[in-house]
Design a protein around this motif. Structure first.
Motif, short mmCIF file in Angstrom:
data_model
loop_
_atom_site.label_atom_id
_atom_site.label_comp_id
_atom_site.label_asym_id
_atom_site.label_seq_id
_atom_site.Cartn_x
_atom_site.Cartn_y
_atom_site.Cartn_z
N UNK A 234 -3.05 -1.73 -6.51
CA UNK A 234 -4.33 -2.33 -6.14
C UNK A 234 -5.13 -1.42 -5.22
N UNK A 235 -6.45 -1.64 -5.21
CA UNK A 235 -7.28 -1.01 -4.19
C UNK A 235 -8.00 -2.11 -3.42
N UNK A 236 -7.85 -2.06 -2.11
CA UNK A 236 -8.46 -3.07 -1.23
C UNK A 236 -9.36 -2.33 -0.26
N UNK A 237 -10.61 -2.75 -0.16
CA UNK A 237 -11.56 -2.04 0.71
C UNK A 237 -12.42 -3.02 1.48
N UNK A 239 -15.43 -2.25 2.03
CA UNK A 239 -16.76 -2.12 1.42
C UNK A 239 -16.99 -3.30 0.47
N UNK A 246 -13.06 -2.37 -6.47
CA UNK A 246 -13.68 -1.05 -6.28
C UNK A 246 -15.04 -1.21 -5.59
N UNK A 247 -15.38 -0.23 -4.72
CA UNK A 247 -16.67 -0.30 -4.04
C UNK A 247 -17.81 -0.46 -5.04
N UNK B 20 -7.56 7.39 -9.94
CA UNK B 20 -8.25 6.29 -10.62
C UNK B 20 -9.41 6.94 -11.37
N UNK B 74 -1.00 1.83 -4.58
CA UNK B 74 -1.51 0.74 -3.76
C UNK B 74 -2.29 1.40 -2.64
N UNK B 75 -3.57 1.07 -2.54
CA UNK B 75 -4.43 1.85 -1.65
C UNK B 75 -5.33 0.93 -0.84
N UNK B 76 -5.46 1.26 0.43
CA UNK B 76 -6.18 0.39 1.36
C UNK B 76 -7.20 1.22 2.14
N UNK B 77 -8.44 0.83 2.00
CA UNK B 77 -9.56 1.48 2.69
C UNK B 77 -9.94 0.52 3.81
#
Lengths: 386, 294
Positions: A234-237, A239, A246-247, B20, B74-77
């Protein structure tokens, strides 16, 4: 589902609100907490630090409240129920991460044992002056849930409810204690684990590749979750983001996301609110109170009734979302509302908005440091009844 | 497409599976060094043999803060400066995860400096990769805690008069178990260092010097990204085990690169598990064993 018995200290106890809150968190299934010492909240994490090694979980004292309030969000994305605990000055520092939890829809509980402010204020004395901050304190638009316990027993019972609401709605949930509730010692009954309902996280049933982290299904406004390490990548931001996480820097994505962040609480307001009423129907004067002040107000209501005033009492157990609908309904028949609170007039603004001029609204402010004198509330009731 | 290029049509860049791809093109400027570090990181992940489903990457805010968003992990901004405490929570709540913090110098050492020093002190099991471009790129070239003395930045329009951090010295002093510095010229060494850092338990730290042509180089009339990589090539000396006190950076000065620190200390989780086992005995519920291994 039922509570994990390892966290439930079944029995009849004599304990203060801070300790009862810790037991509530453990019973609710909280297995990761991060905190930073601050009076009058510290006893919650002190007890957690002592209890968690034998329950199974982790406590870490972080370097500040900024760190505590985001460490718990890492813990939530690792799959656990999480909590941090603080008081006014620490709460101010946490505001950045209230926004992060709101936009990333991270279930978490923030316990705020309120003290007098602004700034360092009155570290060892009570107030209820963070009520608007928890609702509006972080920048941008979002909704949160807040509960206001008035006894050690409720610090236990309602904190379980706070964790359940955090999971159900995926919002930061604030537990609005105050110094008096935190430090008063009373009987606390902790039931068997089998009698405690806890809400499990809403895990997705989809497989990696099919799952979109912010996609809502079946008309729900709350998307299902996964945790790090399960292969979903997953990507969690923080933004503004689309359903993939996704942004998405555009007006349509902003509108869709922000609207849902508000709607998921605001549209379901009537399902969430919890108002305990006493003699409200047919009352001329209605007292609206919450937290420790509800106990003082209760005494004033009794005294006013003894003097022949038809007075009702609405106690807000859940303060956010605000029960505007019910207040508006009561305003059709009641002549006046009296709103005592340990601040210079915060929730009274919401009462005024809901009443919308249909009845008079009288604020009974208190700058904090102790609880109201019941006679002050009684005087306000008597004046309102005149 | 020319015939020469057509021959490679079916050959996939080995780094692509780590990205990605639906998020490409990325936001980085031509000549920026961040992409080079990502390339090295992807290769280091391959060579590490780690199960990528168990690797999480956490970034703060800024140009390097965008790395998490491009990695197929698994990525967290997260928020500005707070990648390390988020990563701490992630790691402690699931000790089986390998957690990497990938962020810039302003994020990690100005707004996030306190979190860095405490995570290093605790020997939290995190790999921290700092891309140091000497400036705040995303916001337009303001002075950073790493900007060399004399360099011009928008908020130091007459040249920087603030002393910058010596990052390896700071990391060393705070207790990091692995400290290295490389530049984007040293892609082989950087890849190897990233692999070593990923596989070493505890708080591991790599500083990577990278050019910011749009803001740092242009404003200081230092040419483009290639010119800066030539500077890295000409002025760098490899000195493994160098005294970190001696590796501070000046404006276009000589650069000491290498692996400066590689030592053993128990991680936070190991310390917790060992200590509680000792004082609480069988009442203690072990949490993830030694860094997640049962």
């Amino acid at each position: 589902m039922k509570a994990d018995p390892r966290g439930v200290l079944t029995g009849i106890h004599f304990m203060d609100g801070d300790h009862a809150a810790c037991e509530g968190a453990l019973a609710a299934g909280c297995r990761f907490a991060a905190g930073y010492p601050i009076t009058p909240s510290t006893e919650v994490v002190e007890r957690f630090a002592a209890r968690i090694p034998t329950v199974g979980g982790v406590f870490i004292q972080m370097e500040d409240e900024l760190a505590s309030s985001i460490a718990i969000q890492g813990g939530a994305w690792a799959g656990h129920k999480v909590m941090t605990v603080t008081s006014g000055p620490g709460l101010s520092l946490m505001m950045e991460h209230v926004g992060l939890a709101a936009i990333t829809e991270t279930p978490c509980v923030i316990v705020d044992v309120q003290r007098g402010g602004p700034s360092t204020g009155l570290p060892t004395l009570p107030a209820q002056a963070d009520m608007m901050q928890v609702r509006w304190g972080s920048h941008g638009d979002y909704s949160i849930i807040a509960l206001s316990p008035n006894s050690p027993q409720e610090c236990f019972d309602l904190l379980i409810k706070a964790f359940n609401l955090a999971e159900e709605y995926r919002v930061p949930v604030f537990f609005m204690m105050d110094e008096v509730v935190g430090h008063m010692t009373e009987r606390v009954v902790i039931p068997e684990a089998s009698e405690i309902e806890v809400v499990e996280r809403k895990w997705t049933r989809k497989k990696p590749g099919e799952y979109r982290p912010f996609e809502c299904e079946d008309g729900s406004l709350v998307p299902s979750m996964v945790k790090a390490g399960d292969g979903y990548r997953i990507h969690i931001t923080g933004l503004t983001h689309d359903e993939r996480g996704y942004p998405a820097m555009n007006v349509a994505a902003q509108d869709k996301l922000v609207r849902r962040l508000k709607d998921k609480v605001d549209l379901l307001r009537d399902r969430i609110v919890d108002v305990r009423e006493d003699g409200v129907d047919g009352a001329d004067v209605v007292v609206v109170s919450y937290g420790i002040t509800s106990r003082i107000a209760g005494a004033a209501v009794e005294a006013a009734r003894a003097r022949g005033v038809r007075v009702g009492h609405m106690r807000l157990v859940i303060t956010w979302p605000f029960p505007s609908g019910r207040i508006a309904e009561v305003a059709k028949t009641a002549r006046a509302f009296v709103v005592p609170e340990l601040n210079m007039g915060q929730m009274v603004i919401e009462v005024e908005r809901a009443v919308c001029g249909r009845a008079s609204v009288r604020c009974v402010p208190h700058a904090g440091g102790t609880v109201h004198d019941p006679d002050v509330i009684l005087d306000a009731i008597m004046e309102a009844a005149r | 497409m020319s015939e020469d290029l057509a021959r490679f049509e079916d050959v996939e860049n080995p780094v692509m599976p780590y990205l990605r791809q639906e998020r490409i093109p990325h936001i980085w400027c031509p000549g920026c060094g961040i992409g080079t570090t990502v390339n090295c990181f992807a290769r280091a992940l391959t060579e590490s043999g780690l199960d990528l489903d168990k690797v999480s990457i956490v970034s703060g805010i800024g140009c390097t803060g965008r790395v998490a968003g491009y990695m197929r992990l698994d990525s967290f901004h997260t928020t500005h400066g707070r990648a390390i405490p988020f990563a701490t929570g992630l790691k402690l709540a699931n000790p089986r995860l390998k957690v990497v913090v990938y962020s810039g110098d302003g994020d990690l050492f100005a707004i996030g400096g306190n979190h860095f020093v405490h995570a290093a002190r605790r020997n939290m099991d995190l790999t921290v990769i700092c891309v140091n471009n000497s400036t705040y790129g995303m916001t337009g070239g303001q002075v950073a805690p790493t900007t060399p003395l004399g360099a011009t930045q928008t908020t130091m329009p007459y040249g920087n008069f603030e002393n910058p951090f010596n990052l390896p010295f700071l990391a060393d002093a705070c207790g990091a178990v692995y400290v290295a510095r490389w530049t984007v010229f040293h892609v082989k060494q950087l890849t190897r260092a990233m692999k070593e850092a990923l596989l070493k338990p505890g708080f591991t730290f790599i500083e990577v010097l990278a050019p910011c042509p749009t803001l740092y180089l242009r404003r200081n009339r230092l040419g483009d990204g290639v010119d800066q990589v030539k500077y890295y090539k000409e002025k760098s000396t490899i000195k493994h085990g160098a005294d970190t006190k001696e590796v501070g950076l000046g404006f276009q000065s000589d650069i000491v690169v290498g692996k400066f620190v590689d030592r053993e200390r128990p991680t936070w989780l190991d310390s917790m598990n060992q200590h509680f086992s000792k004082v609480l005995g069988t009442r203690f519920q072990p949490w993830g064993g030694s860094n997640g291994e049962d």
